[in-house]
Design an enzyme around this catalytic site. Structure first.
Site, mmCIF file in Angstrom:
data_model
loop_
_atom_site.group_PDB
_atom_site.id
_atom_site.type_symbol
_atom_site.label_atom_id
_atom_site.label_comp_id
_atom_site.label_asym_id
_atom_site.label_seq_id
_atom_site.Cartn_x
_atom_site.Cartn_y
_atom_site.Cartn_z
ATOM 1 C CB CYS A 1 5.747 18.635 -7.799
ATOM 2 S SG CYS A 1 7.749 17.812 -8.460
ATOM 3 C CB CYS B 1 7.254 19.592 -12.436
ATOM 4 S SG CYS B 1 5.692 18.952 -11.897
ATOM 5 C CG HIS C 1 -1.939 -0.904 0.926
ATOM 6 N ND1 HIS C 1 -2.223 -1.546 2.393
ATOM 7 C CD2 HIS C 1 -2.845 -1.820 0.604
ATOM 8 C CE1 HIS C 1 -3.534 -2.469 2.010
ATOM 9 N NE2 HIS C 1 -3.253 -2.734 1.077
ATOM 10 C CB CYS D 1 6.237 15.853 -13.508
ATOM 11 S SG CYS D 1 7.124 15.839 -11.625
HETATM 12 C C1 BV8 Z 1 -8.452 -1.938 -5.419
HETATM 13 C C2 BV8 Z 1 -3.154 3.021 2.461
HETATM 14 C C3 BV8 Z 1 -9.483 -2.201 -7.332
HETATM 15 C C4 BV8 Z 1 -3.742 4.179 2.962
HETATM 16 C C5 BV8 Z 1 -4.472 1.623 2.548
HETATM 17 C C6 BV8 Z 1 -16.347 -1.581 -3.896
HETATM 18 C C7 BV8 Z 1 -14.855 -0.817 -4.795
HETATM 19 C C8 BV8 Z 1 -13.436 -0.595 -5.205
HETATM 20 C C9 BV8 Z 1 -12.647 -1.440 -4.456
HETATM 21 C C10 BV8 Z 1 -13.323 -2.120 -2.937
HETATM 22 C C11 BV8 Z 1 -14.683 -2.007 -3.065
HETATM 23 N N1 BV8 Z 1 -15.471 -2.650 -2.109
HETATM 24 C C12 BV8 Z 1 -13.861 -3.656 -1.689
HETATM 25 C C13 BV8 Z 1 -13.012 -3.192 -2.230
HETATM 26 C C14 BV8 Z 1 -11.651 -3.692 -2.843
HETATM 27 C C15 BV8 Z 1 -11.404 -2.252 -1.744
HETATM 28 C C16 BV8 Z 1 -11.428 -3.148 0.184
HETATM 29 O O1 BV8 Z 1 -10.730 -4.029 0.252
HETATM 30 N N2 BV8 Z 1 -12.387 -2.620 0.681
HETATM 31 C C17 BV8 Z 1 -12.366 -3.347 2.183
HETATM 32 C C18 BV8 Z 1 -12.075 -2.204 3.214
HETATM 33 C C19 BV8 Z 1 -13.533 -3.757 1.850
HETATM 34 N N3 BV8 Z 1 -9.523 -2.357 -1.758
HETATM 35 C C20 BV8 Z 1 -9.394 -1.772 -2.413
HETATM 36 O O2 BV8 Z 1 -9.987 -0.578 -2.788
HETATM 37 C C21 BV8 Z 1 -7.751 -1.985 -3.139
HETATM 38 N N4 BV8 Z 1 -8.024 -1.387 -4.655
HETATM 39 O O3 BV8 Z 1 -9.518 -3.113 -5.388
HETATM 40 O O4 BV8 Z 1 -8.439 -1.599 -6.571
HETATM 41 C C22 BV8 Z 1 -8.925 -1.460 -8.439
HETATM 42 C C23 BV8 Z 1 -8.465 -2.787 -9.701
HETATM 43 C C24 BV8 Z 1 -7.606 -2.585 -10.955
HETATM 44 C C25 BV8 Z 1 -7.859 -0.958 -11.247
HETATM 45 C C26 BV8 Z 1 -8.706 0.229 -10.470
HETATM 46 C C27 BV8 Z 1 -8.790 -0.321 -9.292
HETATM 47 C C28 BV8 Z 1 -7.095 -0.666 -2.532
HETATM 48 C C29 BV8 Z 1 -7.284 -1.389 -0.871
HETATM 49 C C30 BV8 Z 1 -5.734 -0.399 0.001
HETATM 50 C C31 BV8 Z 1 -6.190 0.817 0.547
HETATM 51 N N5 BV8 Z 1 -5.207 2.080 1.414
HETATM 52 N N6 BV8 Z 1 -3.749 1.608 3.288
HETATM 53 C C32 BV8 Z 1 -3.589 4.334 3.979
HETATM 54 O O5 BV8 Z 1 -2.869 3.426 4.724
HETATM 55 O O6 BV8 Z 1 -3.969 5.301 4.766
HETATM 56 S S1 BV8 Z 1 -5.746 -0.080 3.370
HETATM 57 C C33 BV8 Z 1 -5.677 0.151 5.088
HETATM 58 O O7 BV8 Z 1 -6.167 -1.192 5.793
HETATM 59 C C34 BV8 Z 1 -4.409 0.091 5.147
HETATM 60 O O8 BV8 Z 1 -3.293 -0.123 4.588
HETATM 61 C C35 BV8 Z 1 -4.152 -1.348 6.272
HETATM 62 O O9 BV8 Z 1 -3.226 -1.847 6.726
HETATM 63 C C36 BV8 Z 1 -5.304 -1.969 5.987
HETATM 64 C C37 BV8 Z 1 -6.121 -3.167 6.309
HETATM 65 O O10 BV8 Z 1 -5.754 -2.764 7.931
HETATM 66 P P1 BV8 Z 1 -5.264 -3.795 8.946
HETATM 67 O O11 BV8 Z 1 -3.502 -3.940 8.912
HETATM 68 O O12 BV8 Z 1 -5.735 -4.964 8.861
HETATM 69 O O13 BV8 Z 1 -5.113 -3.172 10.563
HETATM 70 P P2 BV8 Z 1 -6.774 -2.860 10.691
HETATM 71 O O14 BV8 Z 1 -6.821 -1.685 11.980
HETATM 72 O O15 BV8 Z 1 -7.998 -3.423 9.870
HETATM 73 O O16 BV8 Z 1 -6.788 -3.941 12.049
HETATM 74 C C38 BV8 Z 1 -5.424 -4.395 12.568
HETATM 75 C C39 BV8 Z 1 -5.583 -6.238 13.594
HETATM 76 O O17 BV8 Z 1 -4.536 -6.101 14.268
HETATM 77 C C40 BV8 Z 1 -6.813 -5.812 14.287
HETATM 78 O O18 BV8 Z 1 -7.144 -7.270 14.115
HETATM 79 C C41 BV8 Z 1 -6.427 -6.489 16.080
HETATM 80 O O19 BV8 Z 1 -7.090 -6.956 16.660
HETATM 81 C C42 BV8 Z 1 -4.896 -6.336 15.291
HETATM 82 N N7 BV8 Z 1 -3.845 -5.794 16.777
HETATM 83 C C43 BV8 Z 1 -3.891 -4.864 17.232
HETATM 84 N N8 BV8 Z 1 -2.658 -4.919 18.235
HETATM 85 C C44 BV8 Z 1 -2.152 -6.155 17.761
HETATM 86 C C45 BV8 Z 1 -2.523 -7.010 16.971
HETATM 87 N N9 BV8 Z 1 -2.050 -7.616 16.647
HETATM 88 C C46 BV8 Z 1 -0.937 -7.867 17.548
HETATM 89 N N10 BV8 Z 1 -0.068 -7.865 17.916
HETATM 90 C C47 BV8 Z 1 -0.991 -6.203 18.268
HETATM 91 N N11 BV8 Z 1 -0.367 -5.627 19.667
#
Ligand code: BV8
Length: 249
Positions: free
Chosen positions: A153, A156, A123, A136
């Site tokens: 930028c 540019c 990501h 650019c």
């Molecule tokens: C794509 C970067 C297609 C930014 C992030 C409708 C339309 C289009 C797409 C979709 C749609 N519906 C669904 C989708 C797909 C969508 C998606 O998955 N949505 C989800 C919400 C349902 N995905 C996308 O849009 C992806 N792109 O599909 O493109 C496409 C293809 C071709 C051409 C055009 C388009 C892009 C997804 C990337 C989004 N960007 N991040 C930023 O960070 O600001 S996602 C974001 O969520 C972060 O990257 C993060 O890492 C990620 C996942 O979350 P987690 O890391 O799991 O974090 P979370 O808080 O959820 O969980 C933490 C866990 O840790 C918990 O389980 C907790 O218990 C645990 N924990 C806590 N403490 C501890 C621990 N474990 C161990 N030890 C601890 N101490």
């Protein structure tokens, strides 16, 4: 339900036999470093709607809001350090050079700062900016220096955006293909700190199972959408469970 001790032993046994290991990490891997996760009650998205701060539409609609959101995260990440879980993963890699890959959803760069060398950032990265001007398109690593409220930028004068993958944006194809390959060839996949709800990142887990029948080890505080795919469940803070596995190897 096996005790944590039994599961730790099972995890160590699987890793001793492994020839290739991959990791899929999420925000929980950085939680003990003080980086907020996304979907916890006091998580990062708490103050914002995803659509407003982590989509191209949101950026077009209000780039200042989006840069405020990302500048705050850059400022926060500049002050934190890798935790014992990051350090353990870097040590795992040192013991299996060339055969250990971290596939991360995180954009905080903490795996690299802990010493992990083979890191695939699905990501993108908070440290990098990308110029939005098509002629650019420069990507630069700016570290965690303050960038101002609407960075331009230096080459540019075009508008910059964070070099991260927003929702509805494709993952970087080269990175994704490498991640698919590593997941499909590994014997063990360690899934650490992710709720496994974001795709295609979460599909790394079934790819590892179906690709090479990998043993899947889940390291999380709680069971998640990935738990059904996990052979071994280590439920506790990854800053404790990952070093414990290392100590058993
Ligand atoms: C794509 C970067 C297609 C930014 C992030 C409708 C339309 C289009 C797409 C979709 C749609 N519906 C669904 C989708 C797909 C969508 C998606 O998955 N949505 C989800 C919400 C349902 N995905 C996308 O849009 C992806 N792109 O599909 O493109 C496409 C293809 C071709 C051409 C055009 C388009 C892009 C997804 C990337 C989004 N960007 N991040 C930023 O960070 O600001 S996602 C974001 O969520 C972060 O990257 C993060 O890492 C990620 C996942 O979350 P987690 O890391 O799991 O974090 P979370 O808080 O959820 O969980 C933490 C866990 O840790 C918990 O389980 C907790 O218990 C645990 N924990 C806590 N403490 C501890 C621990 N474990 C161990 N030890 C601890 N101490």
């Amino acid at each position: 339900m096996n005790t944590l001790e039994t599961e730790l032993e099972r995890a160590a046994a699987a890793l001793r036999k492994a020839s290739r290991v991959a990791v899929l990490s999420g925000a929980g891997a950085s939680a003990e470093s003080g980086v907020p996760t996304f979907r916890a009650s006091d998580g990062l998205w708490e103050d914002h709607r995803i659509e407003d701060v982590a989509t191209p539409t949101g950026f077009r609609r209000d780039p200042l809001l989006v840069w405020r959101f990302y500048n705050l995260r850059r400022e926060a990440v500049a002050k934190v350090h890798p935790n014992a879980g990051h350090l353990a993963l870097a040590e795992f890699e040192r013991r299996m050079p060339g055969r250990f890959t971290v596939i991360t959803q995180n954009i905080d760069g903490l795996h690299q700062r802990a010493g992990s060398l083979n890191v695939l950032e699905l990501h993108g990265s908070l440290a990098r900016t990308r110029c939005t001007s098509e002629r650019c398109d420069t990507v630069e690593d700016r570290g965690f220096e303050p960038l101002g409220e609407r960075p331009l930028c230096p080459h540019c004068g075009g508008f910059l955006r964070p070099d991260v993958v927003w929702f509805h944006e494709p993952l970087p194809p080269v990175v994704w293909r490498k991640a698919e390959k590593e997941a499909g060839e590994c014997d063990v996949l360690i899934v650490v700190g992710t709720s496994a709800v974001v795709y295609p990142a979460a599909s790394i887990i079934p790819i590892a199972r179906e690709g090479n029948n990998a043993v899947v080890i889940e390291c999380n505080l709680t069971r998640t959408d990935a738990s059904g795919h996990a052979d071994i469940g280590l439920y506790g803070p990854s800053g404790q469970t990952l070093p414990r596995i290392l100590s058993l190897l």
